[in-house]
Design an enzyme around this catalytic site. Structure first.
Site, PDB file in Angstrom:
ATOM      1  N   LYS A  12       0.831  -1.208   0.000  1.00 29.87           N
ATOM      2  CA  LYS A  12       0.000   0.000   0.000  1.00 29.87           C
ATOM      3  C   LYS A  12       0.869   1.263   0.000  1.00 29.87           C
ATOM      4  O   LYS A  12       2.089   1.186   0.215  1.00 29.87           O
ATOM      5  CB  LYS A  12      -0.942  -0.055   1.209  1.00 29.87           C
ATOM      6  CG  LYS A  12      -1.971  -1.206   1.142  1.00 29.87           C
ATOM      7  CD  LYS A  12      -2.930  -1.163   2.328  1.00 29.87           C
ATOM      8  CE  LYS A  12      -3.984  -2.258   2.254  1.00 29.87           C
ATOM      9  NZ  LYS A  12      -4.973  -2.154   3.363  1.00 29.87           N
ATOM     10  N   TYR A  52     -12.121  -2.645  -3.852  1.00 27.57           N
ATOM     11  CA  TYR A  52     -12.826  -2.709  -2.558  1.00 27.57           C
ATOM     12  C   TYR A  52     -14.342  -2.620  -2.777  1.00 27.57           C
ATOM     13  O   TYR A  52     -15.025  -1.864  -2.103  1.00 27.57           O
ATOM     14  CB  TYR A  52     -12.346  -1.582  -1.652  1.00 27.57           C
ATOM     15  CG  TYR A  52     -11.004  -1.850  -0.980  1.00 27.57           C
ATOM     16  CD1 TYR A  52     -10.770  -3.051  -0.294  1.00 27.57           C
ATOM     17  CD2 TYR A  52      -9.991  -0.897  -0.992  1.00 27.57           C
ATOM     18  CE1 TYR A  52      -9.554  -3.293   0.334  1.00 27.57           C
ATOM     19  CE2 TYR A  52      -8.766  -1.133  -0.359  1.00 27.57           C
ATOM     20  CZ  TYR A  52      -8.566  -2.332   0.305  1.00 27.57           C
ATOM     21  OH  TYR A  52      -7.369  -2.572   0.944  1.00 27.57           O
ATOM     22  N   ASN A 128      -2.056  -0.100   7.102  1.00 29.76           N
ATOM     23  CA  ASN A 128      -1.569  -1.419   7.521  1.00 29.76           C
ATOM     24  C   ASN A 128      -0.677  -2.094   6.476  1.00 29.76           C
ATOM     25  O   ASN A 128      -0.569  -3.319   6.442  1.00 29.76           O
ATOM     26  CB  ASN A 128      -2.753  -2.308   7.934  1.00 29.76           C
ATOM     27  CG  ASN A 128      -3.792  -2.434   6.834  1.00 29.76           C
ATOM     28  OD1 ASN A 128      -3.570  -1.956   5.719  1.00 29.76           O
ATOM     29  ND2 ASN A 128      -4.897  -3.081   7.133  1.00 29.76           N
ATOM     30  N   HIS A 131      -2.131  -5.267   1.416  1.00 31.13           N
ATOM     31  CA  HIS A 131      -3.396  -5.969   1.157  1.00 31.13           C
ATOM     32  C   HIS A 131      -3.038  -7.370   0.693  1.00 31.13           C
ATOM     33  O   HIS A 131      -2.048  -7.553  -0.022  1.00 31.13           O
ATOM     34  CB  HIS A 131      -4.181  -5.274   0.041  1.00 31.13           C
ATOM     35  CG  HIS A 131      -5.260  -6.149  -0.527  1.00 31.13           C
ATOM     36  ND1 HIS A 131      -6.510  -6.261   0.049  1.00 31.13           N
ATOM     37  CD2 HIS A 131      -5.258  -7.005  -1.578  1.00 31.13           C
ATOM     38  CE1 HIS A 131      -7.225  -7.143  -0.636  1.00 31.13           C
ATOM     39  NE2 HIS A 131      -6.496  -7.610  -1.629  1.00 31.13           N
ATOM     40  N   GLU A 142      -9.373 -10.724  -7.841  1.00 30.84           N
ATOM     41  CA  GLU A 142      -8.363  -9.668  -7.757  1.00 30.84           C
ATOM     42  C   GLU A 142      -7.207  -9.901  -8.737  1.00 30.84           C
ATOM     43  O   GLU A 142      -6.653  -8.949  -9.280  1.00 30.84           O
ATOM     44  CB  GLU A 142      -7.842  -9.575  -6.319  1.00 30.84           C
ATOM     45  CG  GLU A 142      -8.924  -9.050  -5.364  1.00 30.84           C
ATOM     46  CD  GLU A 142      -8.487  -9.030  -3.912  1.00 30.84           C
ATOM     47  OE1 GLU A 142      -7.392  -9.541  -3.598  1.00 30.84           O
ATOM     48  OE2 GLU A 142      -9.245  -8.489  -3.081  1.00 30.84           O
TER      49      GLU A 142
END
Ligand code: IDP
Ligand code: MG
Length: 164
Positions: A12, A52, A128, A131, A142
């Site tokens: 990320k 998402y 975080n 992913h 994905e």
């Protein structure tokens, strides 16, 4: 069922901006996962929504909007990884969603510490770092979203003789 799987990982924007790309890719290579796709990309509103697609219905508009802003803050590095039960194994390596609950030794536990309570109190996204697809079905969706057929590779990995 035990199987060789492919799973999507995103480093990320916080991971890329913090200069952790090499160290995080290394962790996946170290356990013998094979990189079968890799690229850098700036997410836009459309790709964020497609990636998402169920986040808003799961957690509401506030969490979706904070996450969408976070994911578009800078480029991400997308990885397609292959290995034995790769989906579950990569989830094990990254740890749970909230870094404050992630054990040391996991990526989220080693490189962050933010709690769910802090994110809720401040309206911030949970930065975080990574992913990873949450299920085999999510991995299939994905992988196709992020990597075209000509961006997914088959080649003999030298570690496979021992780890696959
Ligand atoms: P995961 O990334 O561990 O699979 P998901 O529940 O699928 O977690 O949520 C996707 C992402 O949305 C999280 O990684 C995080 O960046 C963000 N997110 C989820 N829940 C919250 C929250 O309660 N507050 C802020 N951000 C959240
Ligand atoms: Mg998820």
């Amino acid at each position: 069922m035990a199987a060789i799987e492919r799973t999507l990982v995103l480093l990320k924007p916080d991971a890329v901006a913090r200069g952790l790309t090499g160290r995080l890719v290394q962790r996946f290579e170290d356990v013998g996962l094979k990189i079968v796709g890799i690229k850098m990309k700036q997410m836009d509103a459309d790709l964020t929504r497609r990636h998402y697609f169920d986040l808003e219905e799961r957690f509401g508009k506030g969490v979706y909007d904070a996450t969408a802003t976070y994911m578009q803050q800078g480029p991400v590095v997308a990885l397609l990884l292959e290995g034995v039960e790769a989906v579950a194994n990569v989830r094990r390596m990254i740890g749970p969603t909230f870094p404050g609950q992630a054990a040391p030794g996991t990526i989220r536990g080693d490189f962050a510490h933010m709690s769910k309570a802090y994110a809720e109190a401040t309206g911030k996204a949970i930065a975080n770092l990574v992913h990873a697809s949450g299920s085999v079905d999510e991995a299939k969706y994905e992988s196709e979203l992020w990597f075209g057929a000509d961006e997914q590779f088959d080649y003999p990995g030298l570690a496979e003789r021992y780890v696959f």
